[in-house]
Design a protein around this motif. Structure first.
Motif, PDB file in Angstrom:
ATOM      1  N   UNK A   1      73.058  -5.022 -56.829  1.00 31.32           N
ATOM      2  CA  UNK A   1      73.318  -4.114 -57.954  1.00 31.32           C
ATOM      3  C   UNK A   1      73.653  -2.706 -57.503  1.00 31.32           C
ATOM      4  N   UNK A   2      72.795  -1.745 -57.883  1.00 27.85           N
ATOM      5  CA  UNK A   2      73.044  -0.354 -57.506  1.00 27.85           C
ATOM      6  C   UNK A   2      73.306  -0.261 -56.002  1.00 27.85           C
ATOM      7  N   UNK A   3      74.246   0.581 -55.638  1.00 29.46           N
ATOM      8  CA  UNK A   3      74.569   0.730 -54.222  1.00 29.46           C
ATOM      9  C   UNK A   3      75.785  -0.083 -53.804  1.00 29.46           C
TER      10      UNK A   3
ATOM     11  N   UNK B   1      71.310   9.094 -45.949  1.00 29.02           N
ATOM     12  CA  UNK B   1      71.416   9.762 -47.242  1.00 29.02           C
ATOM     13  C   UNK B   1      70.037  10.188 -47.748  1.00 29.02           C
ATOM     14  N   UNK B   2      69.054   9.325 -47.557  1.00 31.20           N
ATOM     15  CA  UNK B   2      67.676   9.653 -47.927  1.00 31.20           C
ATOM     16  C   UNK B   2      67.221  10.915 -47.200  1.00 31.20           C
ATOM     17  N   UNK B   3      67.535  10.989 -45.917  1.00 31.52           N
ATOM     18  CA  UNK B   3      67.161  12.163 -45.127  1.00 31.52           C
ATOM     19  C   UNK B   3      67.808  13.423 -45.687  1.00 31.52           C
ATOM     20  N   UNK B   4      69.078  13.347 -46.016  1.00 33.20           N
ATOM     21  CA  UNK B   4      69.782  14.530 -46.531  1.00 33.20           C
ATOM     22  C   UNK B   4      69.130  15.027 -47.815  1.00 33.20           C
ATOM     23  N   UNK B   5      68.826  14.102 -48.703  1.00 33.13           N
ATOM     24  CA  UNK B   5      68.213  14.467 -49.989  1.00 33.13           C
ATOM     25  C   UNK B   5      66.810  15.033 -49.783  1.00 33.13           C
ATOM     26  N   UNK B   6      66.013  14.329 -48.989  1.00 30.80           N
ATOM     27  CA  UNK B   6      64.630  14.772 -48.793  1.00 30.80           C
ATOM     28  C   UNK B   6      64.546  16.052 -47.968  1.00 30.80           C
TER      29      UNK B   6
ATOM     30  N   UNK C   1      78.097  10.422 -48.308  1.00 29.75           N
ATOM     31  CA  UNK C   1      78.203  11.228 -49.527  1.00 29.75           C
ATOM     32  C   UNK C   1      78.053  10.334 -50.762  1.00 29.75           C
ATOM     33  N   UNK C   2      78.713   9.191 -50.725  1.00 29.25           N
ATOM     34  CA  UNK C   2      78.629   8.232 -51.832  1.00 29.25           C
ATOM     35  C   UNK C   2      77.178   7.762 -52.016  1.00 29.25           C
ATOM     36  N   UNK C   3      76.474   7.545 -50.911  1.00 26.77           N
ATOM     37  CA  UNK C   3      75.073   7.107 -50.980  1.00 26.77           C
ATOM     38  C   UNK C   3      74.174   8.211 -51.532  1.00 26.77           C
ATOM     39  N   UNK C   4      74.438   9.447 -51.133  1.00 29.61           N
ATOM     40  CA  UNK C   4      73.650  10.565 -51.680  1.00 29.61           C
ATOM     41  C   UNK C   4      73.848  10.633 -53.195  1.00 29.61           C
ATOM     42  N   UNK C   5      75.090  10.444 -53.621  1.00 28.06           N
ATOM     43  CA  UNK C   5      75.349  10.469 -55.069  1.00 28.06           C
ATOM     44  C   UNK C   5      74.565   9.369 -55.784  1.00 28.06           C
ATOM     45  N   UNK C   6      74.463   8.205 -55.136  1.00 29.58           N
ATOM     46  CA  UNK C   6      73.703   7.101 -55.747  1.00 29.58           C
ATOM     47  C   UNK C   6      72.215   7.440 -55.834  1.00 29.58           C
ATOM     48  N   UNK C   7      71.691   8.133 -54.826  1.00 26.44           N
ATOM     49  CA  UNK C   7      70.263   8.497 -54.826  1.00 26.44           C
ATOM     50  C   UNK C   7      69.976   9.634 -55.793  1.00 26.44           C
TER      51      UNK C   7
END
Lengths: 426, 426
Positions: free
Chosen positions: B56-58, A111-116, A63-69
Motif C-alpha cells: 500500500x502506502x509507499x 528518509x526517516x533520518x532526515x525527518x527525525x 525526497x519522495x519517501x520523506x513526502x510519504x512520511x
C-alpha cells in the motif's frame, strides 16, 4: 504552550562534486554530494532543520519517501512527539504499510533520518534532556538480547560522574579528528602529496587513504603517505566494500607493512560473519576492522558487536534513524567495549555527527582511547553554523540545535534540477 | 535481429484488501496489497512484464525508484543485457550514485526486482537457457566464501541427471503447496473454521496460521486448527517479526504442543544471530525456523545458511533482485542442504515464484523432502495467466514468460489514486 508542526518541506539539493573527483572511492566513482533537505515549521513560526546525505542520482527517491512520511509528522505537536518519542520513532519505522519497503533500511530509513533529524533540531532548541528522557527515545525492540533498558540507563547514570570536567575539556580542546580529504581514490599522487603536506602543517596527525581498486596503486599510495606522515602518525585505509572475504584478507595483508590502524568497509556492509572472519585473520597483524557508514539499523550493529566483527564502530547520523537509533548504538558499543569513530564528510554529516560523538564522550564512554571523528573539508560553507576545526579537533558547536540549517541561497542555487548550478551543467 | 528496449512504463496499482483484513498479520495490520507494475517494450513491439509487491502506502516511492533505474535499461538491447547479465545486474545494483541509498536493499532492491522481472519475462519468451548461461547471470560478489562459480556450475550439471523424469512428474502432479488463506490474524474463529473446512475438502494438507499478537489468542487458534486438521496434516506458524529473541523462544515453546513444523519470522529479518539462537533453542522441540520474505539479498541469505540460523529458506521473487539473485540463493541453499519453501501470496508472487521453485526441483535440488510452496487464494483473477492449483499442487505454467502480465482493465481500475476503485473509496 505547545508547538504544533504545521508544515514539512523537503528539497533535493545536489553539489556537482564529481567534476573534481572529490569523494571518489572504489565503489562510488563519481559522487555528486547531495542531501534531501527537510524543514519543519510550527504554528508559532519555529523551524527545525534536518537532512540526509546521498551521492546524487536517487535523491529524488528519498525526497519522495520523506513526502510519504510527512503525513505522520504534520499535525503533531513537538510535545506529543517527545513525550513518547519511542512510540513516534516506531510509528515512522513500523507503519503497517510502509514498513514493507524497508523495514528500517535503505531509502525509507534515510528518509526517516532526515525527518527525525529535523525533529531533534527543533527539540534541541527548546530544552535539556536527562538520562531517563533519552532512554525513552530508544526503541529496544530486537536488541534486548544485547542491551536492556535497565542496562542502558545504568550506563548513562554512571557516566554522570566527571561529566562537567569532560564538558570543560571539550570546550577547551575539542574532540580529536582525522582527515579523509588528502587521499580520495581519484586524486593524483601530486595532489595527494600537496594536500598531505598542507594537512601536516595544519596539525593533522591521522590520515585515511582510499584503497581497493588496484593493488599496485594502493601499495604506491600507502607507501607515499606513510613516508610523508612518518611512523608515529596514524594511517587508516578504506576499501568501500570492494572485496570478497578472502580477497580482503589477502589484499590487506599486502598493505600491512604500512601499519594501518584499520581497514574500513572491506566487504559488503551486510556481511557480519564475513567481517568477523576478516577481523580474526587481521588481528595478528595489528589491523582492526571498521565499518558502519552503510550499516542500516541497530539490529545490524548489535550483531557486528556480538560477533566481534568490528573493532571500530562507525555510526552515521543519517543512515541510522536519527539520534534515537544512534543512542542505541552508542550504548551497545559501550557495553561491548568497542570504540565509536563516526563516519562523516559528505554534506552536513560533520555538522550532525559532532553532536553525537561529543555526547558519546561526555555522557556515555568517558574515554578518548582509540577514538576520533572523521573530517572532510568540504561544503561546510553552505551551513549557517559550520563545524569549527582547531588543531585537528572538532570544537563544540555553540548555536542551539542540530547544526544542519543550510543557507537558503545555497539551497536554491543547488536545487536539482532547477537550481542555477545544475542549469549551467545541462 | 536484436530486440532493443525503447520504453519502460511503471504504474502504482493497489487493491483495497485492508477493507476485509485479508493479509493481516502481527506487524502488517491493514495491508492494501499492491504492486509497482512494469512494462518494457522493444522496437519490434514485444513486451516484457514485471512487478514488485508492496502493501500500500509507499508504492509511489518504489515507482519513483523504478523511474530512476529506467535510464539504465531503456536504449539497451535484450541481447546486450543477457550476453552479460551479471554485468547488467551489477550495473543496476551498483550504480556509483544510486547504490548509496541501498545498497541492494529496501526500495531500490524492490525496484530492481520489478525491472529485472520484466527483463526475464521478455527473455523467457524467446529462448532456452543452459547451466552455463544461468551461472553467468549470477553476481558472485560477496558470496565466494560460501559458493564459488565452479561449485554452482557443478550443482547444475549434476542435476541434469533425471531432469526429464522430474519435468514429466511436475507436469503430471504439480509442485506441493500449502495454504495461508485460512488463518489471517484479523479473521474471526468462525471464518477460520469455515475456511479450514473448505480447504480440507479441496485437498489441502498443509496450513499456516498467523500468530504473535496475543498468546492466548494464538493458543486458541492453534488448538482449533490442529483439532480440525488432525495429527497428520502439517501446521506452520508465522509471527511476522513480532518478537525479540528471548520472547520468541518463550512464546513458541508455549505453542509447541500443537506441533508446528516451523516458526516463521520470529524476530527482525536482519537478525541472523538471533535466528540462530532461536533455531538452537527450538530444535529439541522439533520446530524449525523459517525466514526470508524480507531478507533483502544474497549476502544475508549466505549468513543465515552459514550460521545455521534457518531450517527453511523462504525466497521471494520480488524482495531479492529478480531471478539473478534467486538463482544464487537456490544454489547456496542446496549446498548447505537446507530446503527452499518460497514465500508467495500478495499480488503476483505466486505467479512469479512458481517458476523459481519448479526450477529448484527440476534443475537444482531434485528433492521434494520438506519442501512446499506457499499459496494464497487471492487476486489471481487480475493476471492473464493465473496460477493453476490442482489438489493442493501448483501445476506448471504453460504460457511463455514469467506469468506476471496483468489484465489492462485490472491495472486501470486499480491504479492509485486515479483508478475507479480508489476514487470510490475517497
Amino acid at each position: 504552550m505547545t508547538k504544533k508542526i504545521i508544515k514539512l518541506t523537503v528539497r533535493d539539493v545536489r553539489f556537482p562534486t564529481s567534476l573534481e573527483q572529490h569523494g571518489s572511492d572504489a565503489m562510488h566513482t563519481d559522487p555528486d554530494y547531495s542531501v534531501a533537505y527537510v524543514v519543519i515549521e510550527t504554528d508559532q513560526g519555529m523551524q527545525g532543520y534536518g537532512l540526509t546525505f546521498t551521492v546524487g542520482r536517487g535523491t529524488e527517491i528519498v525526497v519522495c519517501a520523506v513526502e510519504a512520511l510527512s503525513a505522520l509528522v504534520v499535525g503533531k505537536s513537538l510535545e506529543e512527539i517527545v513525550s513518547d518519542f519511542r512510540g513516534f520513532y516506531r510509528l515512522l519505522t513500523s507503519d503497517g504499510q510502509m514498513r514493507w519497503i524497508g523495514p528500517e533500511k535503505g531509502v525509507i530509513q534515510l528518509a526517516t533520518a532526515a525527518v527525525l533529524n529535523a525533529v531533534w533540531d527543533l527539540w534541541a532548541r527548546s530544552e535539556g534532556k536527562d538520562p531517563r528522557k533519552l532512554i525513552s527515545c530508544i526503541d529496544f525492540r530486537y536488541i534486548t538480547d544485547a542491551l536492556t533498558e535497565e542496562e542502558a540507563l545504568d550506563i548513562l547514570v554512571k557516566a554522570q560522574t566527571g561529566k562537567q570536567q569532560r564538558v570543560d575539556q571539550m570546550l577547551k580542546e575539542g574532540y580529536p579528528a582525522y582527515t579523509t580529504s588528502c587521499a580520495w581514490l581519484g586524486y593524483s599522487d601530486q595532489l595527494l602529496k600537496q594536500l598531505c603536506t598542507d594537512a601536516l602543517n595544519d596539525g593533522w596527525t591521522k590520515f585515511k587513504v582510499k584503497v581497493g581498486a588496484d593493488l599496485k596503486d594502493d601499495i604506491r599510495r600507502c607507501s607515499l603517505i606513510r613516508q610523508m606522515i612518518g611512523p608515529h602518525n596514524t594511517l587508516m585505509i578504506d576499501a568501500n566494500q570492494r572485496w570478497d572475504v578472502g580477497e580482503a584478507i589477502t589484499w590487506v595483508t599486502r598493505l600491512a607493512e604500512y601499519k594501518p590502524l584499520w581497514i574500513e568497509e572491506p566487504t559488503s556492509p551486510d556481511d557480519i560473519l564475513g567481517h568477523a572472519a576478516i577481523s580474526k585473520a587481521l588481528a595478528p597483524l595489528g589491523i582492526g576492522v571498521a565499518t558502519g557508514e552503510q550499516c542500516h539499523n541497530r539490529v545490524m550493529f548489535k550483531q557486528f558487536l556480538q560477533a566481534s566483527a568490528l573493532q571500530f564502530v562507525q555510526i552515521d547520523s543519517c543512515r541510522l534513524g536519527s539520534v534515537n537509533e544512534n543512542l542505541a548504538v552508542l550504548l551497545m558499543a559501550h557495553k561491548f567495549k568497542v570504540p565509536v569513530c563516526p563516519h562523516a564528510g559528505g554534506v552536513g554529516l560533520c555538522e550532525l555527527v559532532q553532536h553525537l560523538i561529543l555526547f558519546d564522550y561526555i555522557s556515555v564512554s568517558a574515554s578518548l582511547d582509540n577514538r576520533m571523528c572523521e573530517f572532510v573539508d568540504h561544503l561546510h560553507q553552505h551551513f549557517r553554523s559550520p563545524v569549527v576545526i582547531q588543531n585537528a579537533h572538532y570544537m563544540p558547536p555553540k548555536d542551539p540545535g542540530y547544526s544542519c540549517e543550510m543557507l537558503e541561497s545555497s539551497v536554491q542555487t543547488h536545487q536539482y534540477p532547477q537550481g542555477q548550478v545544475w542549469k549551467k551543467l545541462q
